[in-house]
Design a protein around this motif. Structure first.
Motif, PDB file in Angstrom:
ATOM      1  N   UNK A  87       0.814  -1.215   0.000  1.00 25.53           N
ATOM      2  CA  UNK A  87       0.000   0.000   0.000  1.00 25.53           C
ATOM      3  C   UNK A  87       0.847   1.265   0.000  1.00 25.53           C
ATOM      4  N   UNK A  88       2.180   1.118   0.139  1.00 27.82           N
ATOM      5  CA  UNK A  88       3.061   2.288   0.118  1.00 27.82           C
ATOM      6  C   UNK A  88       2.853   3.104  -1.152  1.00 27.82           C
ATOM      7  N   UNK A  89       2.770   2.420  -2.285  1.00 29.99           N
ATOM      8  CA  UNK A  89       2.612   3.121  -3.558  1.00 29.99           C
ATOM      9  C   UNK A  89       1.328   3.936  -3.583  1.00 29.99           C
ATOM     10  N   UNK A  90       0.277   3.380  -2.983  1.00 27.66           N
ATOM     11  CA  UNK A  90      -0.997   4.100  -2.978  1.00 27.66           C
ATOM     12  C   UNK A  90      -0.934   5.349  -2.110  1.00 27.66           C
ATOM     13  N   UNK A  91      -0.077   5.352  -1.112  1.00 28.77           N
ATOM     14  CA  UNK A  91       0.113   6.578  -0.326  1.00 28.77           C
ATOM     15  C   UNK A  91       0.547   7.712  -1.251  1.00 28.77           C
ATOM     16  N   UNK A  92       1.526   7.410  -2.096  1.00 27.53           N
ATOM     17  CA  UNK A  92       2.011   8.456  -3.001  1.00 27.53           C
ATOM     18  C   UNK A  92       0.979   8.795  -4.070  1.00 27.53           C
ATOM     19  N   UNK A  93       0.324   7.785  -4.627  1.00 32.09           N
ATOM     20  CA  UNK A  93      -0.675   8.021  -5.674  1.00 32.09           C
ATOM     21  C   UNK A  93      -1.778   8.935  -5.162  1.00 32.09           C
ATOM     22  N   UNK A  94      -2.250   8.682  -3.948  1.00 36.94           N
ATOM     23  CA  UNK A  94      -3.317   9.521  -3.407  1.00 36.94           C
ATOM     24  C   UNK A  94      -2.790  10.884  -2.963  1.00 36.94           C
ATOM     25  N   UNK A  95      -1.534  10.955  -2.538  1.00 33.87           N
ATOM     26  CA  UNK A  95      -0.931  12.264  -2.235  1.00 33.87           C
ATOM     27  C   UNK A  95      -0.837  13.086  -3.519  1.00 33.87           C
ATOM     28  N   UNK A  96      -0.523  12.412  -4.626  1.00 35.40           N
ATOM     29  CA  UNK A  96      -0.465  13.091  -5.922  1.00 35.40           C
ATOM     30  C   UNK A  96      -1.858  13.563  -6.340  1.00 35.40           C
ATOM     31  N   UNK A  97      -2.875  12.793  -6.005  1.00 35.11           N
ATOM     32  CA  UNK A  97      -4.247  13.212  -6.294  1.00 35.11           C
ATOM     33  C   UNK A  97      -4.606  14.479  -5.513  1.00 35.11           C
ATOM     34  N   UNK A  98      -4.165  14.539  -4.255  1.00 37.23           N
ATOM     35  CA  UNK A  98      -4.400  15.751  -3.467  1.00 37.23           C
ATOM     36  C   UNK A  98      -3.689  16.933  -4.128  1.00 37.23           C
ATOM     37  N   UNK A  99      -2.470  16.706  -4.586  1.00 42.59           N
ATOM     38  CA  UNK A  99      -1.726  17.737  -5.329  1.00 42.59           C
ATOM     39  C   UNK A  99      -2.569  18.246  -6.496  1.00 42.59           C
ATOM     40  N   UNK A 100      -3.122  17.323  -7.279  1.00 43.30           N
ATOM     41  CA  UNK A 100      -3.916  17.703  -8.446  1.00 43.30           C
ATOM     42  C   UNK A 100      -5.140  18.529  -8.045  1.00 43.30           C
ATOM     43  N   UNK A 101      -5.714  18.211  -6.891  1.00 48.28           N
ATOM     44  CA  UNK A 101      -6.906  18.953  -6.462  1.00 48.28           C
ATOM     45  C   UNK A 101      -6.587  20.405  -6.122  1.00 48.28           C
ATOM     46  N   UNK A 102      -5.321  20.703  -5.873  1.00 49.09           N
ATOM     47  CA  UNK A 102      -4.922  22.070  -5.538  1.00 49.09           C
ATOM     48  C   UNK A 102      -4.471  22.876  -6.756  1.00 49.09           C
ATOM     49  N   UNK A 103      -4.576  22.286  -7.929  1.00 47.83           N
ATOM     50  CA  UNK A 103      -4.153  22.982  -9.137  1.00 47.83           C
ATOM     51  C   UNK A 103      -5.121  24.084  -9.547  1.00 47.83           C
ATOM     52  N   UNK A 104      -6.264  24.160  -8.862  1.00 54.17           N
ATOM     53  CA  UNK A 104      -7.190  25.249  -9.177  1.00 54.17           C
ATOM     54  C   UNK A 104      -6.543  26.611  -8.951  1.00 54.17           C
ATOM     55  N   UNK A 105      -5.495  26.665  -8.132  1.00 57.59           N
ATOM     56  CA  UNK A 105      -4.801  27.930  -7.882  1.00 57.59           C
ATOM     57  C   UNK A 105      -4.057  28.422  -9.116  1.00 57.59           C
ATOM     58  N   UNK A 106      -3.614  27.507  -9.960  1.00 58.52           N
ATOM     59  CA  UNK A 106      -2.734  27.908 -11.062  1.00 58.52           C
ATOM     60  C   UNK A 106      -3.233  27.518 -12.453  1.00 58.52           C
ATOM     61  N   UNK A 107      -4.328  26.769 -12.534  1.00 55.79           N
ATOM     62  CA  UNK A 107      -4.864  26.412 -13.847  1.00 55.79           C
ATOM     63  C   UNK A 107      -5.586  27.613 -14.449  1.00 55.79           C
ATOM     64  N   UNK A 108      -5.250  28.000 -15.676  1.00 56.48           N
ATOM     65  CA  UNK A 108      -5.922  29.149 -16.316  1.00 56.48           C
ATOM     66  C   UNK A 108      -7.382  28.821 -16.592  1.00 56.48           C
TER      67      UNK A 108
END
Length: 353
Positions: free
Chosen positions: A5-26
Motif C-alpha cells: 500500500x506504500x505506492x498508494x500513499x504516493x498516488x493519493x498524495x499526488x491526487x491531493x496535489x492535483x486537487x490544488x491545481x485550481x490555484x494555477x490552472x488558467x
C-alpha cells in the motif's frame, strides 16, 4: 502485504496535489478546465484514503496488543507524534513566508491566534476557514488525525468486543448519510463533513472496522486470480469517479468514496497479483515513504508559484509548470525524508518511547 500500500500513499498524495491545481490552472483554457472539473478536483479524496488507511494499519499493528492488554498508550502516542511532528513543523516553516504581509499589515492579534492554534495542532476543531486553512493549508488533516490517535484505543477496544461489527459500521454510515442530508444548504457543511474530527473520525473507524472484518481470513489466490481482483478494485474506483458529477457534494465529502477506497485497501493488502508486484518495486516503495513530506510541502510550492511567478508566465506553459512543481516536491520530499523526517522520528522514538 501491507507494504504494497506504500505506492498508494504516493498516488493519493499526488491526487491531493492535483486537487490544488485550481490555484494555477488558467480558467479560460477549456482543456485544463475540463481536466480539473472531472478529474483533478476529486483528488481531495486522497485525504479520505489516508484517514481510512491510518485506521486500517494501526489496527493491523496494535489489535493483538489491545486484545492481550499489553498495549501502552504512552508508547503508541509518542510513536505517532514522532511520525507526524517533524514534517508538520517543517511544512509550517516552509509556508510561513507566504503570510508575511498579513503579519506586517494585517490584524496581528488574529495572526498570533491562528499561529497558536496551528502550533498546538488544534486548528481543525475551530469551524472557521481562516483558522483550519491557515499557513500550510493541508495541515488541518494532521490536526484532525491527532484526535484520531487519541481515540484509537477506545474505538478499537469497542469494535473488538462488538460481536456485530458490520452492524456498527452500517450504523456509522447511516448516521453520516443522515447528517449529510440535514446539512444540505447549511453554509458550514463543508467544515463539519470534511474538516471536523468529530465526523471525520468515521473514516478512521471504517479503516479499523475493515481490518477487524478481514483479520484472520485467508486469501490464497493464484497470481492471475489475484490480478483480476486488483483490476476489479481499480475499476470500481474508476466507476465511482465517473459517476461523481451526479452526486451531491455533501456525500462526496463523506460516505461516497468509502466503498471504493475500502475495496482498494482490502484487496491490495491481502492479495498479490501483477499490479501489487509492480507497485512493490523499490521506486514505488520510496515514493510511498516520502509521500507524507510530499503532502505537507506541495501546497506551499503551488502557492509560491501562484503569488510570485504565475503573473509573468504564459498560460501555455501550464503543463510544464505542473510537472516542474511535482518534480521539486518529490526531490525536496526525498531530502526532508532522509535528513529530517526519519532522523527526527528515530530520535523522538528513542527518547520518549
Amino acid at each position: 502485504m501491507i507494504r504494497s500500500l506504500h505506492a498508494f500513499r504516493f498516488i493519493f498524495a499526488l491526487m491531493v496535489f492535483m486537487s490544488h491545481l485550481n490555484y494555477i490552472i488558467p480558467s479560460e483554457n477549456k482543456f485544463w478546465s475540463f481536466l480539473y472539473r472531472y478529474i483533478f478536483r476529486e483528488g481531495y479524496i486522497g485525504v479520505s484514503f489516508f484517514f481510512m488507511l491510518s485506521g486500517y494499519i494501526l489496527a493491523y499493528r496494535y489489535t493483538d496488543a489491545i486484545i492481550e492488554k499489553s498495549f501502552s498508550f504512552k508508547t503508541f502516542f509518542s510513536r505517532r507524534l514522532a511520525r507526524i511532528l517533524p514534517m508538520y513543523y517543517v511544512g509550517l516553516l516552509v509556508a510561513l513566508p507566504l503570510s508575511y504581509s498579513e503579519l506586517i499589515y494585517g490584524n496581528t492579534l488574529f495572526y498570533i491566534k491562528k499561529m497558536m492554534s496551528t502550533i498546538f495542532m488544534v486548528q481543525s476543531v475551530i469551524p472557521v476557514s481562516d483558522y483550519y486553512f491557515s499557513f500550510n493549508g493541508v495541515s488541518w488533516s494532521i490536526s484532525t488525525e491527532l484526535f484520531f490517535y487519541i481515540g484509537f484505543p477506545l474505538i478499537t477496544a469497542v469494535l473488538i468486543k462488538q460481536r456485530f461489527i458490520k452492524r456498527t459500521l452500517i450504523a456509522v454510515t447511516t448516521l453520516i448519510i443522515i447528517l449529510a442530508i440535514l446539512l444540505i444548504g447549511y453554509e458550514n457543511a463543508y467544515y463539519w463533513l470534511y474538516i471536523s474530527p468529530v465526523l471525520r473520525i468515521a473514516d478512521f473507524t471504517m479503516g479499523i472496522g475493515l481490518f477487524l472484518l478481514i483479520k484472520g481470513r485467508s486469501f490464497q489466490l493464484s497470481i492471475d486470480e489475484a490480478t483480476k481482483w486488483e483490476y476489479r478494485a481499480l475499476l470500481v474506483f474508476l466507476l465511482f469517479l465517473i459517476l461523481q458529477p451526479y452526486v451531491h457534494a455533501n456525500f462526496k465529502l463523506g460516505v461516497y468514496y468509502w466503498i471504493p477506497i475500502g475495496i482498494i485497501i482490502s484487496v491490495f493488502s491481502n492479495v498479490q497479483g501483477k499490479i501489487t508486484m509492480f507497485l512493490s518495486k523499490p521506486v514505488w516503495e520510496m515514493l510511498g515513504h516520502i509521500s507524507f513530506s510530499f503532502y505537507l510541502l506541495h501546497h506551499s510550492y503551488i502557492k509560491y508559484y501562484q503569488h510570485y511567478m504565475m503573473p509573468n508566465i504564459d498560460p501555455k506553459w501550464t503543463g510544464i509548470v505542473i510537472l516542474i512543481i511535482i518534480l521539486i516536491s518529490i526531490l525536496t520530499s526525498y531530502v526532508t525524508y532522509r535528513f529530517i523526517e526519519e532522523p527526527a522520528r528515530k530520535y523522538i522514538r528513542g527518547r520518549f518511547s
